[in-house]
Design an enzyme around this catalytic site. Structure first.
Site, PDB file in Angstrom:
ATOM      1  N   ARG A 161      14.346  10.159  -3.636  1.00  0.00           N
ATOM      2  CA  ARG A 161      13.755   9.600  -2.416  1.00  0.00           C
ATOM      3  C   ARG A 161      13.682  10.634  -1.288  1.00  0.00           C
ATOM      4  NH1 ARG A 161      14.823   3.419  -1.818  1.00  0.00           N
ATOM      5  NH2 ARG A 161      12.599   3.480  -1.429  1.00  0.00           N
ATOM      6  N   PRO A 162      12.962  11.722  -1.573  1.00  0.00           N
ATOM      7  CA  PRO A 162      12.812  12.781  -0.557  1.00  0.00           C
ATOM      8  C   PRO A 162      12.012  12.291   0.659  1.00  0.00           C
ATOM      9  CG  PRO A 162      11.291  13.115  -2.366  1.00  0.00           C
ATOM     10  CD  PRO A 162      12.166  11.967  -2.769  1.00  0.00           C
ATOM     11  N   LYS A 207       9.391  -8.570   2.916  1.00  0.00           N
ATOM     12  CA  LYS A 207      10.362  -7.584   3.426  1.00  0.00           C
ATOM     13  C   LYS A 207       9.639  -6.275   3.768  1.00  0.00           C
ATOM     14  CE  LYS A 207      12.964  -5.044   0.457  1.00  0.00           C
ATOM     15  NZ  LYS A 207      12.938  -3.600   0.714  1.00  0.00           N
ATOM     16  N   ASN A 208       8.759  -5.825   2.844  1.00  0.00           N
ATOM     17  CA  ASN A 208       8.136  -4.504   3.022  1.00  0.00           C
ATOM     18  C   ASN A 208       6.901  -4.542   3.904  1.00  0.00           C
ATOM     19  OD1 ASN A 208      10.198  -3.593   1.482  1.00  0.00           O
ATOM     20  ND2 ASN A 208       9.018  -3.368  -0.391  1.00  0.00           N
ATOM     21  N   ASP A 231       8.312  -2.250  -8.173  1.00  0.00           N
ATOM     22  CA  ASP A 231       9.345  -3.226  -7.779  1.00  0.00           C
ATOM     23  C   ASP A 231       9.403  -4.412  -8.732  1.00  0.00           C
ATOM     24  OD1 ASP A 231       8.925  -2.815  -4.165  1.00  0.00           O
ATOM     25  OD2 ASP A 231       9.818  -1.564  -5.714  1.00  0.00           O
ATOM     26  N   CYS A 267      18.006   1.825  -1.623  1.00  0.00           N
ATOM     27  CA  CYS A 267      18.196   1.666  -3.076  1.00  0.00           C
ATOM     28  C   CYS A 267      18.280   3.030  -3.767  1.00  0.00           C
ATOM     29  CB  CYS A 267      17.031   0.893  -3.671  1.00  0.00           C
ATOM     30  SG  CYS A 267      17.085  -0.838  -3.233  1.00  0.00           S
ATOM     31  N   ILE A 286       6.759   6.009 -10.803  1.00  0.00           N
ATOM     32  CA  ILE A 286       7.021   6.208  -9.373  1.00  0.00           C
ATOM     33  C   ILE A 286       8.410   6.770  -9.102  1.00  0.00           C
ATOM     34  CG2 ILE A 286       7.026   5.104  -7.103  1.00  0.00           C
ATOM     35  CD1 ILE A 286       4.275   4.853  -8.307  1.00  0.00           C
ATOM     36  N   ASP A 297       9.976  14.742   2.340  1.00  0.00           N
ATOM     37  CA  ASP A 297       9.151  15.930   2.649  1.00  0.00           C
ATOM     38  C   ASP A 297       7.779  15.558   3.204  1.00  0.00           C
ATOM     39  OD1 ASP A 297       8.981  14.950  -0.095  1.00  0.00           O
ATOM     40  OD2 ASP A 297       7.381  16.426  -0.322  1.00  0.00           O
ATOM     41  N   LEU A 298       7.230  14.431   2.775  1.00  0.00           N
ATOM     42  CA  LEU A 298       5.886  14.043   3.255  1.00  0.00           C
ATOM     43  C   LEU A 298       5.929  13.673   4.739  1.00  0.00           C
ATOM     44  CD1 LEU A 298       4.702  11.875   0.230  1.00  0.00           C
ATOM     45  CD2 LEU A 298       4.050  14.235   0.756  1.00  0.00           C
ATOM     46  N   ARG A 307      19.564  -8.450   0.239  1.00  0.00           N
ATOM     47  CA  ARG A 307      18.772  -7.516   1.058  1.00  0.00           C
ATOM     48  C   ARG A 307      17.299  -7.881   0.958  1.00  0.00           C
ATOM     49  NH1 ARG A 307      18.998  -1.557  -0.317  1.00  0.00           N
ATOM     50  NH2 ARG A 307      17.292  -1.669   1.182  1.00  0.00           N
TER      51      ARG A 307
HETATM   52  C1  EPZ Z   1       8.320   1.620  -0.511  1.00  0.00           C
HETATM   53  O1  EPZ Z   1       9.329   2.604  -0.587  1.00  0.00           O
HETATM   54  C2  EPZ Z   1       9.033   0.293  -0.688  1.00  0.00           C
HETATM   55  N1  EPZ Z   1       9.999   0.116   0.397  1.00  0.00           N
HETATM   56  C3  EPZ Z   1       9.763   0.293  -2.033  1.00  0.00           C
HETATM   57  O2  EPZ Z   1      10.370  -0.986  -2.208  1.00  0.00           O
HETATM   58  C4  EPZ Z   1       8.722   0.503  -3.147  1.00  0.00           C
HETATM   59  O3  EPZ Z   1       9.398   0.583  -4.379  1.00  0.00           O
HETATM   60  C5  EPZ Z   1       7.971   1.816  -2.892  1.00  0.00           C
HETATM   61  O4  EPZ Z   1       7.372   1.789  -1.579  1.00  0.00           O
HETATM   62  C6  EPZ Z   1       6.857   2.051  -3.916  1.00  0.00           C
HETATM   63  O5  EPZ Z   1       5.978   0.960  -3.906  1.00  0.00           O
HETATM   64  C7  EPZ Z   1       9.546  -0.275   1.619  1.00  0.00           C
HETATM   65  O6  EPZ Z   1       8.364  -0.482   1.839  1.00  0.00           O
HETATM   66  C8  EPZ Z   1      10.593  -0.443   2.684  1.00  0.00           C
HETATM   67  P1  EPZ Z   1       7.248   5.788  -1.554  1.00  0.00           P
HETATM   68  P2  EPZ Z   1       9.006   4.142  -0.173  1.00  0.00           P
HETATM   69  O7  EPZ Z   1       7.449   6.723  -0.417  1.00  0.00           O
HETATM   70  O8  EPZ Z   1       7.951   4.156   0.849  1.00  0.00           O
HETATM   71  C9  EPZ Z   1       7.821  10.011  -3.444  1.00  0.00           C
HETATM   72  C10 EPZ Z   1      12.119  -2.486  -2.637  1.00  0.00           C
HETATM   73  O9  EPZ Z   1      12.824  -2.765  -3.626  1.00  0.00           O
HETATM   74  N2  EPZ Z   1       7.990  10.539  -2.096  1.00  0.00           N
HETATM   75  O10 EPZ Z   1       5.952   5.077  -1.690  1.00  0.00           O
HETATM   76  O11 EPZ Z   1      10.306   4.801   0.088  1.00  0.00           O
HETATM   77  C11 EPZ Z   1       8.971   9.104  -3.873  1.00  0.00           C
HETATM   78  O12 EPZ Z   1      10.070   9.871  -4.339  1.00  0.00           O
HETATM   79  C12 EPZ Z   1      11.807  -1.041  -2.298  1.00  0.00           C
HETATM   80  O13 EPZ Z   1      11.630  -3.337  -1.860  1.00  0.00           O
HETATM   81  C13 EPZ Z   1       7.998  11.922  -1.907  1.00  0.00           C
HETATM   82  O14 EPZ Z   1       7.861  12.679  -2.856  1.00  0.00           O
HETATM   83  O15 EPZ Z   1       8.404   4.715  -1.518  1.00  0.00           O
HETATM   84  C14 EPZ Z   1       8.335   8.300  -4.964  1.00  0.00           C
HETATM   85  O16 EPZ Z   1       8.337   9.029  -6.166  1.00  0.00           O
HETATM   86  C15 EPZ Z   1      12.405  -0.072  -3.293  1.00  0.00           C
HETATM   87  N3  EPZ Z   1       8.168  12.421  -0.661  1.00  0.00           N
HETATM   88  C16 EPZ Z   1       6.887   8.146  -4.489  1.00  0.00           C
HETATM   89  O17 EPZ Z   1       6.694   9.145  -3.481  1.00  0.00           O
HETATM   90  C17 EPZ Z   1       8.285  11.615   0.440  1.00  0.00           C
HETATM   91  O18 EPZ Z   1       8.398  12.141   1.568  1.00  0.00           O
HETATM   92  C18 EPZ Z   1       6.591   6.789  -3.861  1.00  0.00           C
HETATM   93  O19 EPZ Z   1       7.606   6.544  -2.898  1.00  0.00           O
HETATM   94  C19 EPZ Z   1       8.267  10.204   0.238  1.00  0.00           C
HETATM   95  C20 EPZ Z   1       8.120   9.692  -1.029  1.00  0.00           C
END
Ligand code: EPZ
Length: 434
Positions: free
Chosen positions: A126-127, A26-27, A318, A121, A340, A129-130, A411
């Site tokens: 889930r900001p 999926k990812n 996950d 989810c 995370i 900002d990055l 999903r």
């Molecule tokens: C991806 O989500 C996956 N989703 C998630 O899988 C997975 O849990 C996550 O990566 C971590 O491995 C997809 O690939 C579609 P992150 P993502 O940005 O990219 C913080 C599932 O069940 N952050 O790596 O949204 C965030 O809050 C899903 O399949 C910021 O601070 O996760 C978190 O603490 C759930 N600012 C950390 O980074 C930002 O702009 C990692 O989040 C973005 C993220």
């Protein structure tokens, strides 16, 4: 009509056996669909899992004018001959966090993009900002009006730049990498996430004309080019490492013999390492993992573990919830440190109602004491991975369980009840009259 899963638990017996096949990731596939916006011609994507998130992504691409067709079993073609629309539809993106990865390609190709804060989810704030910071560094102007982001590239074109990501964000990395493909000049992105799906995507884009270096390392460099051309090449979705890990934990919990096929064991080394240290016997193949004679080892013989979730290649967040279900069945106290997401231990209350002995100390830390017997009950799955954890809990419980919100499980896991039934789980999908 609301769909539910009805599961008759095995009461901790290790009776499951047979073969379970892992589907496309999926990812990985969601990001591949988003990358088609970078192409001037048709892109074919293979080994696509039939899951709800793929249907939402296809709906999104069509709302932007993408010609999306199912051209074969698990095979789709996507074509954006004309410039796509710049708006990401609110009602679909509210259900799909991965919609955020469309912003990079759209902003890079159109010079503008409009989108709401993405949904998905509920496992934390889930900001984004990055993403916003990265787009600003690439010369874009970011406005936020009435709940919607409006982003405009300076003079309609992104300018390559150096970006340091303060958090390793998976979709943040992928989105900015894709934005760099059509930016003017070189983009250097530092402190990127190392998930294998990112390198897999970069390799495909490079085979179609992109100039991406360093994917799989902590710094990615992209030299901007014009629109890419697939020229008949196709994207082959890699196996879903989270699905493979979920089945491995299921096997450890309640299988006698289980063959997990079409997976890449090197992508879940952290899980294999933990389960092996706990005492699970596995035969690791090139694209399979085999659990044999597992019924000879009662779960209470397995050792407890200290699990700290971490960016790849550390223990995947996950798989944290499914792993906790395993740890409720082993002897001793285990410690969970979810680094995370701050909302990823919320499922624990439901497991406690089934009989688990879990103490949640704060949004990131919990201890689990085992072994405990589970009794079946009614549950609501709050997100994809907690939903899978509830499935595991129901399978090992005494008596019947009902799981609501199966849409969440659908999903991320294709026809999960059919695949579980094939290895001996007593599960059926049912409808509840509203
Ligand atoms: C991806 O989500 C996956 N989703 C998630 O899988 C997975 O849990 C996550 O990566 C971590 O491995 C997809 O690939 C579609 P992150 P993502 O940005 O990219 C913080 C599932 O069940 N952050 O790596 O949204 C965030 O809050 C899903 O399949 C910021 O601070 O996760 C978190 O603490 C759930 N600012 C950390 O980074 C930002 O702009 C990692 O989040 C973005 C993220």
């Amino acid at each position: 009509m609301r769909e539910i899963f009805r599961i008759k638990g095995s009461g901790g017996k290790k009776s499951l056996s047979g073969v379970i096949e892992v589907n496309g990731a999926k990812n990985a596939v969601l990001q591949a669909f988003a990358s088609t916006i970078l192409f001037k011609d048709k892109v074919v994507i293979k080994n696509v899992p039939e899951i709800e998130d793929v249907k939402r992504m296809v709906d999104l691409l069509r709302t932007m004018g993408g010609e999306v067709e199912k051209v074969g079993n698990r095979t789709y073609s996507v074509c954006f001959k004309k410039k796509p629309g710049s708006e990401i539809s609110e009602d679909i993106s509210k259900k799909l966090r991965a919609s955020i990865v469309l912003t990079g390609p759209l902003l890079a190709r159109n010079g503008e993009v409009f989108f709401p804060h993405p949904g998905g989810c509920v496992i934390g704030a889930r900001p984004i900002d990055l993403f916003v910071d990265g787009f600003s560094k690439l010369g874009a102007k970011v406005n936020f009006n009435k709940g919607k982001y409006e982003i405009f590239a300076d003079n309609g074109k992104l300018r390559g730049s150096e970006i340091f990501m303060k958090n390793q964000s998976v979709t943040g990395t992928q989105t900015l990498m894709m934005a760099g493909v059509l930016a003017k000049g070189k983009t250097v992105i530092k402190n990127v996430a190392l998930e294998p799906e990112t390198k897999h995507l970069a390799d495909f884009l490079n085979s179609c004309g992109a100039k991406i270096k360093g994917a799989g390392t902590s710094t990615i460099e992209v030299v901007g080019t014009g629109l890419l051309s697939a020229n008949g090449k196709f994207y082959n979705t890699p196996p879903d490492r989270i699905e493979a890990g979920s089945f491995l934990i299921l096997g450890a919990l309640c299988a006698k013999n289980l063959l997990i096929k079409n997976c890449d064991p090197t992508w879940i080394e952290s899980l294999i390492n933990e389960l092996s240290a706990s005492g699970l016997k596995m035969k690791i193949g090139k694209s399979s993992i085999k659990i044999i004679d597992n019924d000879r080892i009662p779960n209470k013989i397995f050792k407890s573990a200290n699990i700290k979730t971490h960016e790849y290649p550390g223990f995947p967040t996950d798989l944290q919830a499914p792993m906790v279900v395993f740890l409720t069945q082993v002897s001793g106290e285990s410690f969970i440190f979810e680094t995370i997401f701050e909302g990823r231990l919320n499922y624990a209350e439901e497991l406690k109602r089934m009989g688990a002995d879990i103490r949640v100390w704060d949004p990131h830390r919990a201890t689990v004491k085992g072994p405990t017997c589970f009794r079946g009950r009614e549950m609501e799955s709050p997100d994809i991975r907690a939903g899978l954890a509830f499935l595991l809990a129901a399978i090992i419980a005494e008596g019947e369980s009902i799981i609501h919100n199966v849409y969440y499980i659908d999903r991320g896991y294709e026809k999960i009840e059919e695949r579980l039934r094939d290895i001996g789980v007593d599960i059926k999908r049912d409808n509840l009259k509203d």
